[in-house]
Design a protein around this motif. Structure first.
Motif, PDB file in Angstrom:
ATOM      1  N   ARG A  41     -55.409 -28.003 -42.571  1.00 13.75           N
ATOM      2  CA  ARG A  41     -55.146 -28.868 -43.721  1.00 13.75           C
ATOM      3  C   ARG A  41     -54.168 -29.985 -43.375  1.00 13.75           C
ATOM      4  O   ARG A  41     -54.360 -31.139 -43.758  1.00 13.75           O
ATOM      5  N   GLN A  96     -55.046 -34.068 -43.356  1.00 16.12           N
ATOM      6  CA  GLN A  96     -54.213 -35.040 -44.075  1.00 16.12           C
ATOM      7  C   GLN A  96     -53.706 -36.135 -43.132  1.00 16.12           C
ATOM      8  O   GLN A  96     -53.656 -37.311 -43.498  1.00 16.12           O
ATOM      9  N   GLN A 140     -58.395 -36.834 -53.764  1.00 15.66           N
ATOM     10  CA  GLN A 140     -59.527 -35.953 -54.061  1.00 15.66           C
ATOM     11  C   GLN A 140     -60.739 -36.529 -53.324  1.00 15.66           C
ATOM     12  O   GLN A 140     -61.410 -37.436 -53.824  1.00 15.66           O
ATOM     13  N   ALA A 186     -62.241 -33.460 -45.036  1.00 15.64           N
ATOM     14  CA  ALA A 186     -61.279 -33.220 -46.117  1.00 15.64           C
ATOM     15  C   ALA A 186     -61.951 -32.518 -47.286  1.00 15.64           C
ATOM     16  O   ALA A 186     -61.369 -31.613 -47.907  1.00 15.64           O
ATOM     17  N   LEU A 198     -62.189 -28.806 -47.132  1.00  9.24           N
ATOM     18  CA  LEU A 198     -60.934 -28.081 -47.346  1.00  9.24           C
ATOM     19  C   LEU A 198     -60.368 -28.308 -48.746  1.00  9.24           C
ATOM     20  O   LEU A 198     -59.249 -27.900 -49.052  1.00  9.24           O
ATOM     21  N   ALA A 199     -61.120 -28.986 -49.608  1.00  9.51           N
ATOM     22  CA  ALA A 199     -60.618 -29.330 -50.933  1.00  9.51           C
ATOM     23  C   ALA A 199     -60.393 -28.091 -51.792  1.00  9.51           C
ATOM     24  O   ALA A 199     -61.181 -27.138 -51.769  1.00  9.51           O
ATOM     25  N   ASN A 200     -59.315 -28.116 -52.531  1.00  9.64           N
ATOM     26  CA  ASN A 200     -58.981 -27.066 -53.481  1.00  9.64           C
ATOM     27  C   ASN A 200     -59.983 -27.132 -54.645  1.00  9.64           C
ATOM     28  O   ASN A 200     -60.105 -28.172 -55.284  1.00  9.64           O
ATOM     29  N   SER A 224     -57.890 -31.690 -54.480  1.00  9.98           N
ATOM     30  CA  SER A 224     -57.098 -32.221 -53.367  1.00  9.98           C
ATOM     31  C   SER A 224     -57.120 -31.231 -52.205  1.00  9.98           C
ATOM     32  O   SER A 224     -57.699 -30.144 -52.311  1.00  9.98           O
ATOM     33  N   THR A 225     -56.459 -31.595 -51.102  1.00  5.86           N
ATOM     34  CA  THR A 225     -56.426 -30.698 -49.942  1.00  5.86           C
ATOM     35  C   THR A 225     -55.183 -29.818 -49.915  1.00  5.86           C
ATOM     36  O   THR A 225     -54.924 -29.137 -48.922  1.00  5.86           O
TER      37      THR A 225
END
Length: 377
Positions: free
Chosen positions: A166, A170, A188, A226, A229-231, A236-237
């Motif tokens: 992560r 970023q 996002q 990204a 790995l997004a929440n 977001s990451t």
């Protein structure tokens, strides 16, 4: 609904009297998230991080005043003499001009909440910047990009990925699109992509609420990484099991572990933003950025266009803000000149009959630089 800081938890961590704490909490409850800025263009409330910085700065100033012998019974008793004393204290302990300016900004917000509009001035109202070494430079003198400091971004980020994917993604977002650290946290990746115009919409975590768009070009792979790995809750990451503050602490821990500090490899993650914006300048100007010290200049029109592109990509409002990333040709030329020896300074002063301004002009340096050379002799 906007997130509001738990001001009670923060204020009660400081050694303030019960009355001061209670009255300060009342003010903060009403105003802590409100914007107090002449340059901010968004009506969005302040982030939790900025709210906390604001509260801590105000509390720390009140503690300093009490330790200095000013027993304020209430924040409403704050007077000009108290602000003057604080600035002189900060200057005496060699705090930087930028740090003092930030503290005054927070105190100015407090004064505004109490309808005391003229209570807090600017740093120039209390101290001579030049005399106290508080001049704040907005022109880069050294190249802070990873490339200039011998760090291969691709290889180093791949190394960091082995510790934390992560954090690595970023960093890739920062390198690919010139994002600030907070912007890379809060982006996002799925929602921010405008496929029609091939633009990345940067709207979360921006400075001063200035939304912007950045060309995606051939960098979809970074956004796809990204997105994986997004929440699922926030998009977001930042992982679901950590707050933004917890993630920020982890992020800096990972960077330090891999040497991404000024004391380590000599770079910070912000250097990726510098590198991106220098590349933007080179793309539009046809020559490298001034900070690269290549000596080549574009024509005036191409230079102006490149500056505009850098400012747009950075999310700033004034053309001069580009100088913080790419420097200026004039500054780099001045830095390239050899520093006069003390003997040369004395000879110039003698030839100028002691006139320091004339001597500095003859040496091709500023009068302040002349004073520094004399003080060091």
């Amino acid at each position: 609904m906007a997130a509001i800081l738990n001001v009670r938890a923060v204020v009660r961590g400081y050694r303030l009297t019960p009355t001061v704490s209670a009255e300060l909490i009342l003010l903060l409850d009403e105003h802590v998230s409100s914007v107090h800025s002449r340059t901010r263009i968004s009506a969005k409330p302040l982030s939790i991080k900025t709210q906390e910085l604001r509260v801590r700065a105000i509390c720390a100033a009140l503690v300093e005043l009490r330790e200095g012998g000013f027993a304020l019974a209430s924040p409403w008793n704050l007077r000009r003499k108290h602000i003057e004393w604080l600035v002189q204290r900060w200057v005496s302990v060699k705090q930087s001009g930028g740090t003092i300016e930030n503290k005054l900004t927070y105190l100015r917000a407090l004064a505004d909440w109490m309808n005391k509009d003229n209570l807090v001035g600017t740093l120039d109202d209390y101290a001579d910047r030049k005399e106290n070494g508080l001049v704040r430079s907005y022109v880069a003198e050294v190249d802070r990009s990873w490339e200039a400091n011998g760090v291969n971004a691709h290889e180093k980020i791949a190394e960091i990925a082995s510790t934390c994917p992560r954090t690595a993604v970023q960093l890739r977002l920062q390198a690919a699109f010139g994002l600030r650290i907070e912007e890379s946290f809060m982006l996002q990746p799925v929602r921010a992509v405008n496929d029609i115009d091939m633009l990345l919409e940067v709207t979360r975590g921006t400075k001063g609420g200035r939304d912007r768009v950045v060309p995606i070009e051939e960098k979809y792979a970074v956004l796809e990484a990204a997105a994986r790995l997004a929440n699922p809750l926030t998009g977001s990451t930042v992982p679901a099991d950590r707050t933004l503050k917890q993630w920020r602490n982890w992020y800096y821990y990972v960077l330090e572990r891999h040497g991404i500090t000024k004391s380590g490899l000599g770079v910070t993650s912000h250097g990726l933003r510098h590198q991106y914006l220098q590349e933007v300048y080179e793309k539009w100007a046809g020559v490298t950025a001034p900070v690269k010290q290549a000596g080549k200049r574009p024509d005036a029109e191409r230079h102006s266009q490149a500056i505009r592109r850098v400012v747009e990509a950075a999310g700033h409002s004034r053309p001069t803000k580009a100088n913080a990333y790419i420097s200026t040709f004039a500054r780099q030329e001045r830095l390239a000149k050899p520093t006069p020896t003390i003997d040369e300074v004395r000879s110039a002063l003698e030839a100028a009959a002691g006139n320091k301004s004339h001597a500095a002009l003859a040496l091709g340096i500023s009068r302040q630089a002349l004073y520094r050379l004399l003080d060091a002799a």
